[in-house]
Design a protein around this motif. Sequence first.
Motif, PDB file in Angstrom:
ATOM      1  N   SER A 111       2.163   2.204  -3.370  1.00  0.00           N
ATOM      2  CA  SER A 111       1.142   2.888  -4.180  1.00  0.00           C
ATOM      3  C   SER A 111       1.000   4.341  -3.732  1.00  0.00           C
ATOM      4  CB  SER A 111      -0.226   2.203  -4.033  1.00  0.00           C
ATOM      5  OG  SER A 111      -0.165   0.893  -4.526  1.00  0.00           O
ATOM      6  N   TRP A 112       0.987   4.541  -2.423  1.00  0.00           N
ATOM      7  CA  TRP A 112       0.815   5.883  -1.865  1.00  0.00           C
ATOM      8  C   TRP A 112       1.949   6.798  -2.328  1.00  0.00           C
ATOM      9  CZ3 TRP A 112       2.586   9.945   0.961  1.00  0.00           C
ATOM     10  CH2 TRP A 112       1.644  10.754   1.604  1.00  0.00           C
ATOM     11  N   LYS A 113       3.173   6.270  -2.219  1.00  0.00           N
ATOM     12  CA  LYS A 113       4.354   7.074  -2.605  1.00  0.00           C
ATOM     13  C   LYS A 113       4.361   7.364  -4.095  1.00  0.00           C
ATOM     14  CE  LYS A 113       7.398   6.034   1.228  1.00  0.00           C
ATOM     15  NZ  LYS A 113       8.292   5.012   1.794  1.00  0.00           N
ATOM     16  N   TYR A 126       1.687   7.636  -6.069  1.00  0.00           N
ATOM     17  CA  TYR A 126       0.690   8.705  -6.266  1.00  0.00           C
ATOM     18  C   TYR A 126       1.316  10.061  -5.948  1.00  0.00           C
ATOM     19  CZ  TYR A 126      -3.918   6.289  -6.694  1.00  0.00           C
ATOM     20  OH  TYR A 126      -5.020   5.598  -7.127  1.00  0.00           O
ATOM     21  N   TYR A 127       1.972  10.112  -4.789  1.00  0.00           N
ATOM     22  CA  TYR A 127       2.526  11.385  -4.309  1.00  0.00           C
ATOM     23  C   TYR A 127       3.556  11.919  -5.304  1.00  0.00           C
ATOM     24  CZ  TYR A 127       3.704  14.954  -0.888  1.00  0.00           C
ATOM     25  OH  TYR A 127       3.872  16.159  -0.246  1.00  0.00           O
ATOM     26  N   PHE A 166      -5.331   7.476  -0.171  1.00  0.00           N
ATOM     27  CA  PHE A 166      -4.667   8.579  -0.863  1.00  0.00           C
ATOM     28  C   PHE A 166      -5.745   9.528  -1.328  1.00  0.00           C
ATOM     29  CE2 PHE A 166      -2.528  11.311  -3.698  1.00  0.00           C
ATOM     30  CZ  PHE A 166      -1.252  11.416  -3.167  1.00  0.00           C
ATOM     31  N   ARG A 219       0.838  -1.207   0.000  1.00  0.00           N
ATOM     32  CA  ARG A 219       0.000   0.000   0.000  1.00  0.00           C
ATOM     33  C   ARG A 219       0.869   1.252   0.000  1.00  0.00           C
ATOM     34  NH1 ARG A 219      -5.669  -1.204   1.891  1.00  0.00           N
ATOM     35  NH2 ARG A 219      -5.919   1.047   1.776  1.00  0.00           N
ATOM     36  N   ARG A 231     -11.050  10.836  -2.705  1.00  0.00           N
ATOM     37  CA  ARG A 231     -10.213   9.672  -2.433  1.00  0.00           C
ATOM     38  C   ARG A 231      -9.969   8.922  -3.735  1.00  0.00           C
ATOM     39  NH1 ARG A 231     -13.099   6.311   2.170  1.00  0.00           N
ATOM     40  NH2 ARG A 231     -11.076   5.274   2.159  1.00  0.00           N
ATOM     41  N   ALA A 255      -0.747   4.253   4.856  1.00  0.00           N
ATOM     42  CA  ALA A 255      -1.243   4.297   3.471  1.00  0.00           C
ATOM     43  C   ALA A 255      -2.680   3.778   3.392  1.00  0.00           C
ATOM     44  CB  ALA A 255      -0.334   3.522   2.532  1.00  0.00           C
ATOM     45  N   MET A 277      -7.345   2.861  -3.908  1.00  0.00           N
ATOM     46  CA  MET A 277      -6.244   2.426  -3.039  1.00  0.00           C
ATOM     47  C   MET A 277      -6.601   1.089  -2.427  1.00  0.00           C
ATOM     48  SD  MET A 277      -3.373   2.715  -1.434  1.00  0.00           S
ATOM     49  CE  MET A 277      -2.647   4.330  -1.381  1.00  0.00           C
TER      50      MET A 277
END
Length: 375
Positions: free
Chosen positions: A259-261, A263-264, A292, A256, A351, A289, A354
């Motif tokens: 994926s979060w990083k 996106y960022y 997001f 997770r 949102r 995470a 995610m």
Amino acid sequence: MISFNVPPCVGTELKYIKEAIESHKICGDGAFTKKCNAWLEERFQAQKVLLTTSGTTALDMAALLCELEEGDEVILPSYTFSSTATSAVLGGAKLVFVDIRPDTMNIDETKIEAAITERTKAIIAVHYAGVACEMDTITEIAKKHHLLVIEDAAQGVMSTYKGRALGTIGDFGCYSFHETKNYSMGEGGALVINNPEYNERAEILREKGTNRSKFFRGQVDKYTWVDFGDSYLPSELNAAYLWAQLCAADEINENRMASWKLYYEELKELGEEGKIQLPVIPKDCVHNAHMFYIKCKDLEERTRFIAYLKEEGIMAVFHYIPLHSAPAGLKYGRFAGEDIYTTAESERLVRLPMYYGLEPETVKFICEKIKAFYH
Ligand SMILES: *Cc1c(COP(=O)(O)O)cnc(C)c1O
């Protein structure tokens, strides 16, 4: 269509469910429930953890253990899920909503003290998106005014604040293992008890008002109805599913987080250009995470944005309608102070998809579409 959520499944769930069936023990508090409780206690350094049938019933248990009575007041954010509020209402408490901080969407700790009256009994801190509330300040205020603290850590499993696991900082912590959360058992949750004085009452409350847990430990020679209670035990079939997930907790978390990083990283430029706003993680917080989200300019832009993504085959969703403006919120609560951020910020938030197993290519595709919308 790219789903917003896919329930987590690591592949070993069926094996454990089969084990539960073959053990001829599928009701609550069997081997899998015990293993999950022990895992959570050890991993999070928690005094006591009890699996429950949902995050909502974990909150219900916490509220009942606080012995909230008619006329008591409970302080909480308005920007949260109905479960946070409805548990406090069970005992007849009045809800007092406090504004959120725009950076984390968590309760604004600097506005809590002004909302305290002589009827205030507890504060419920909701760790939105698995990012911790400012717990040092909240704990200090609670101590000073002799209030109990319940952490709604439904979204915060595996997150920390100053190195401490969310859920283990207040008097009680509540986790959710709903299919939309990071670790799941379909429907389920857990209550974290941080003050051992509540252990016995919690076991009785969870076991239909009986001292059955004491009986099984050999501490009494027969069990009987001793106090008010309910049934909050999940089935072993659900606990077996959760056990598979807990065994893979680090893998799920890392997946997770990747994926979060991503996106960022992909959306950073849009953030720097001031077109959107990216999530903020305060320095004392390690998050999980869970979510997001981005923030659009306003409600009108968000409505167009969500419709655009849907046309492109991407499911994005917004979140809570602030509780103080909902029918039940009007009935059971009041807003203390001014709503500066709760409504305005909630109208901007979206949102993005995610879930465990979300492919990097999918994240990149979503971000390309977002960039196209803004350029
Ligand atoms: C999901 C959630 C709950 C409720 O959990 P359930 O397991 O669905 O009952 C409560 N509070 C918050 C903040 C949540 O996100």
